[in-house]
Write a protein that holds these residues in place. Structure first.
Motif, PDB file in Angstrom:
ATOM      1  N   THR A  89      -1.321   7.145  -2.526  1.00 25.11           N
ATOM      2  CA  THR A  89      -1.319   6.695  -1.122  1.00 25.11           C
ATOM      3  C   THR A  89      -1.498   7.862  -0.160  1.00 25.11           C
ATOM      4  O   THR A  89      -0.888   8.911  -0.334  1.00 25.11           O
ATOM      5  N   GLU A 106       0.801  -1.242   0.000  1.00 22.58           N
ATOM      6  CA  GLU A 106       0.000   0.000   0.000  1.00 22.58           C
ATOM      7  C   GLU A 106       0.823   1.277   0.000  1.00 22.58           C
ATOM      8  O   GLU A 106       0.431   2.284  -0.563  1.00 22.58           O
ATOM      9  N   ILE A 107       1.951   1.260   0.675  1.00 20.31           N
ATOM     10  CA  ILE A 107       2.702   2.515   0.774  1.00 20.31           C
ATOM     11  C   ILE A 107       3.560   2.756  -0.466  1.00 20.31           C
ATOM     12  O   ILE A 107       3.474   3.823  -1.074  1.00 20.31           O
TER      13      ILE A 107
END
Ligand SMILES: N=C(N)NCCCC[C@H](N)C(=O)O
Ligand SMILES: O=C(O)CCC(=O)C(=O)O
Ligand SMILES: [Fe+2]
Length: 354
Positions: free
Chosen positions: A317, A202-203
């Motif tokens: 993000t 996700e990051i």
């Protein structure tokens, strides 16, 4: 981690430039920084049990010290051959040696998604034109890929026709640097006391990486026969997670500000990368690591080349303090969430009077 300015460095640098007969320095300092050998991390990085490897644990401790103390470090044992580091810099130098009419064929503008060539003085830092020329590249972005959030940064990279191997070499380099940065970020995740894959997915699993190929003219002024003080890049922090700098071996020009507020020369060490922390790692770590302030002053008569790779979060993000970092710092997040793409666009627009 020994990071200190030493007075004897004064003599070292002064002598060096005296011999060249051209010198002018406001302040002389040399720095002693232990170089982190990350080979254990590089070879074990794909193991699930990364955190249990004692070699990796040692690297993580060293990274933690470096990130806390100076906010920058040299890395060796990274696995990228010296020959490639040098070839990339040579090809960039060959491009900047071309006449302006050739270079401007790949001119940067809002229409190119801020990718391409910018001439000396076009990039602005702290309200002043930087004495540098550069090619800016980013992860390619298709039209509509990130909706309106992405509009400003949509585009494909612009590669020069000359030297002919420019594009293939840079694309090879980018693949290797992305992989290397991902591994160092795994080490940093462990250094912060988290799981090694904290920045994957996700990051930064689809990092909106950037790369700047930069040339800083030498600052010898023929009229006065002196070196002029020339600011190649004003003081700033980088925007994302981690920056990897492949700098010219022949010119001392990069400076970082340490915890005590002193500007330290980051002298070239052939075969190493210089790594520094960006704004988004400061947020993720809830301030355990600070974003490194740095600047470039080329007070030499030599042209300097630097190839700078920025490993950044995914474009869309929302970057916020990681739970395990919050727990280490009293449980409260010190930063609001920030959408990386928004942060980037805000910065990029301020860099050019376009
Ligand atoms: N993509 C990155 N990080 N670029 C760093 C450039 C820093 C100088 C820029 N003019 C500024 O004022 O931010
Ligand atoms: O020239 C260098 O080595 C560093 C340049 C830099 O700090 C940047 O472009 O963000
Ligand atoms: Fe920078």
């Amino acid at each position: 981690m020994a990071t200190r300015a030493i007075d004897s460095g004064r003599t070292v640098l002064a002598n060096k430039y005296n011999q060249g007969k051209l010198f002018f320095y406001e302040h002389f300092q040399e720095v002693v920084v232990d170089t982190t050998d990350i080979s254990a991390l590089v070879s074990a990085s794909h193991d699930l049990n990364l955190a249990e490897d004692s070699g990796v644990q040692k690297v993580a401790r060293e990274l933690d010290n470096a990130c806390k103390e100076a906010g920058f470090f040299y890395v060796k044992g990274h696995g990228i051959p010296d020959s490639l580091l040098n070839e990339v810099k040579n090809v960039v130098q060959n491009f900047f040696d071309l006449p302006y009419e050739e270079k401007v064929k790949i001119k940067l503008s809002p229409a190119t998604g801020y990718r391409g060539y910018q001439r000396i003085g076009e990039n602005i830092t702290l309200g002043k034109p930087d004495i540098q020329e550069a090619i800016d590249c980013y992860r390619p972005m298709e039209p509509g890929e990130y909706g309106t959030l992405g509009e400003t940064m949509e585009g494909q990279n612009l590669w020069p026709e000359y030297p002919p191997n420019f594009r293939s070499l840079m694309e090879e380099y980018i693949i290797l640097l992305k992989e290397l940065a991902k591994k160092i970020m795994r080490g940093i995740a462990l250094a912060l006391g988290g799981p090694s894959d904290a920045f994957d997915g996700e990051i930064a699993g689809d990092s909106f990486w950037a790369m700047r190929l930069i040339g800083y003219p030498g600052s010898y002024d023929a009229t006065s026969q002196r070196i002029k003080c020339s600011i190649g890049c004003g003081a700033h922090s980088d925007y994302g997670l981690l920056t990897l700098i492949n700098q010219d071996d022949n010119v001392d020009a990069l400076q970082v500000r340490n915890k005590s507020g002193e500007w330290i020369w980051v002298v070239p060490i052939p075969g190493t990368f210089i790594c520094n922390i960006g704004d988004m790692l400061k947020v993720c770590s809830n301030g355990i690591y600070d974003a490194t302030l740095h600047k470039v002053i080329n007070n030499s008569y030599k042209y300097r080349v630097s190839v700078v790779f920025f490993y950044e979060p995914n474009y869309n993000t929302t970057v916020e303090p990681l739970e395990f970092c919050k727990l280490k710092t009293g449980g409260v997040g010190s930063f609001q969430g920030v959408i990386y793409g928004k942060h980037l666009v805000h910065k990029v627009k301020a860099n050019f009077g376009l």
